[in-house]
Design a protein around this motif. Structure first.
Motif, mmCIF file in Angstrom:
data_model
loop_
_atom_site.group_PDB
_atom_site.id
_atom_site.type_symbol
_atom_site.label_atom_id
_atom_site.label_comp_id
_atom_site.label_asym_id
_atom_site.label_seq_id
_atom_site.Cartn_x
_atom_site.Cartn_y
_atom_site.Cartn_z
ATOM 1 N N THR A 152 0.600 -0.909 0.316
ATOM 2 C CA THR A 152 -0.154 0.049 -0.309
ATOM 3 C C THR A 152 0.802 1.239 -0.097
ATOM 4 O OG1 THR A 152 -0.382 0.037 2.445
ATOM 5 C CG2 THR A 152 -2.326 -0.987 0.843
ATOM 6 N N GLU A 153 0.284 2.056 -0.440
ATOM 7 C CA GLU A 153 1.122 3.477 -0.415
ATOM 8 C C GLU A 153 1.746 3.308 1.556
ATOM 9 O OE1 GLU A 153 -1.617 6.062 -3.502
ATOM 10 O OE2 GLU A 153 -2.825 4.727 -1.544
ATOM 11 N N PHE A 182 -4.805 1.559 -3.813
ATOM 12 C CA PHE A 182 -4.000 3.034 -5.246
ATOM 13 C C PHE A 182 -5.248 4.450 -5.155
ATOM 14 C CE2 PHE A 182 -3.917 5.788 -8.474
ATOM 15 C CZ PHE A 182 -1.904 6.623 -7.826
ATOM 16 N N GLY A 183 -5.094 5.685 -4.497
ATOM 17 C CA GLY A 183 -5.895 6.826 -4.243
ATOM 18 C C GLY A 183 -6.202 6.977 -2.482
ATOM 19 N N SER A 188 -0.911 10.594 -3.316
ATOM 20 C CA SER A 188 -0.938 8.973 -4.954
ATOM 21 C C SER A 188 -0.136 8.744 -5.677
ATOM 22 C CB SER A 188 -2.130 8.890 -4.746
ATOM 23 O OG SER A 188 -2.568 8.131 -3.565
ATOM 24 N N HIS A 191 3.975 8.694 -5.562
ATOM 25 C CA HIS A 191 4.673 7.884 -5.089
ATOM 26 C C HIS A 191 5.005 7.704 -6.802
ATOM 27 C CE1 HIS A 191 4.167 8.583 -1.090
ATOM 28 N NE2 HIS A 191 3.058 7.786 -1.812
#
Ligand code: C2E
Ligand code: MG
Ligand code: MG
Ligand code: MG
Length: 287
Positions: A152-153, A182-183, A188, A191
């Motif tokens: 994940t981010e 994502f988002g 985001s 990245h």
């Protein structure tokens, strides 16, 4: 680890705050027993080609069967396992079990496809992670292209050099990386600039609002799809439940679909029955 993470990262632990500290101690002990008793199981959710319905991958999803509580959702116990560090042991079990499963499918002569494993931010910080993955691939003699990692981010927020080094080492091994959810994280788009994932999994929150008058979610989805095409990344739409969502995603050239419309995550035996046919049809529209 908590110290190392610093106080900006408290959101990692948020989900486990629904348990009191005494409950957490009990669950920790039960989790240790579950590891020993092999009460964890992997379910597999098929990923299908948006235009043909061919199964072209799967995501491995962890399930904990608890004698009194029934199935405890990973959304509940993964944050707890991160907090008490058992995530490393559990995560290693997941990696090993997927490699073992891939070996079994290869031995059966099945047409092969990649399986995605979720790696949480705390796991991703583990300095032994890459070596462990490499060792398991060697032990079971699995080509790296059959293993994907979903991060994940949150995994990208920390010490930039260490994170990018790790991603590079994985990529050198031939392992594809997907950015999950994502988002939903911070910055985001930044990245994507720092590092080019092979795959973007657009969060089910956006996907599920398509067709429900949430035009902003549809706009975000189509923008992510467009961006990914420009950047040569594959997009997987997760959480696809309705035909209107599938139609929208097809219209915007999304290649890979994951969602209850095709299948929920299922036990390995059920997944193998799906593989025998190799294709899935969307569930018929509800009357
Ligand atoms: P995730 O990686 O984003 O996984 C997708 C989640 O969406 C899964 O929930 C899946 O069952 C669910 N899903 C898929 N299609 C649909 C749909 O059409 N509708 C709805 N409502 N849901 C859908 P699940 O299995 O409960 O897992 C939740 C999260 O727990 C995962 O989110 C992942 O972050 C974490 N997790 C699961 N397995 C593991 C694991 O082995 N290791 C780690 N570190 N985390 C895991
Ligand atoms: Mg995932
Ligand atoms: Mg996700
Ligand atoms: Mg998620």
């Amino acid at each position: 680890y908590a110290k190392e993470l610093g106080k900006n990262n408290y959101q990692l632990y948020e989900a486990s705050q629904e348990f009191s500290s005494s409950e957490k101690l009990i669950l920790e002990e039960e989790m240790r027993q579950a590891i020993a008793n092999e009460d964890f199981k992997l379910y597999y959710q098929p990923l299908v080609d948006a235009s043909t319905g061919a199964i072209n991958g799967a995501e491995a999803l962890l399930r904990w069967y608890h004698a009194e509580r029934g199935f405890v959702s990973p959304g509940e116990f993964v944050p707890l396992a991160e907090e008490n560090h058992l995530i490393h042991e559990i995560g290693s079990w997941v990696i090993q079990t997927v490699c073992q499963q891939l070996r079994a499918w290869m031995d059966q002569g099945l047409p092969m496809f990649p399986v995605a494993i979720n790696v949480s931010p705390i796991q991703f910080m583990n300095e032994e992670l890459v070596a462990f993955i490499e060792e398991q691939l060697n032990t079971y003699n699995i080509p790296a292209k059959y293993l994907k990692l979903e991060i994940t981010e949150g995994s990208l927020l920390r010490n930039e050099k260490t994170v990018l080094d790790k991603l590079q080492r994985l990529s050198n091994l031939g392992i594809k990386i997907a950015i999950d959810d994502f988002g939903t994280g911070f910055s985001s788009l930044m990245h994507l600039k720092k590092f080019s994932p092979d795959i973007i999994k657009i969060d089910k929150g956006f996907v599920q609002s398509i067709g429900n008058e949430q035009t902003i979610d549809a706009a975000i989805t189509s923008t992510v799809l467009h961006l990914a095409q420009e950047l040569n990344m594959t997009v997987i739409a997760e959480g696809v439940e309705e035909h209107v969502q599938l139609d929208f995603l097809r219209d915007h050239h999304c290649e890979i679909i994951q969602g209850f419309l095709f299948s929920k995550p299922v036990p390995v035996e059920t997944f193998e029955q799906m593989l025998a046919d190799g294709y899935l049809k969307p569930a018929p529209p509800q009357a």
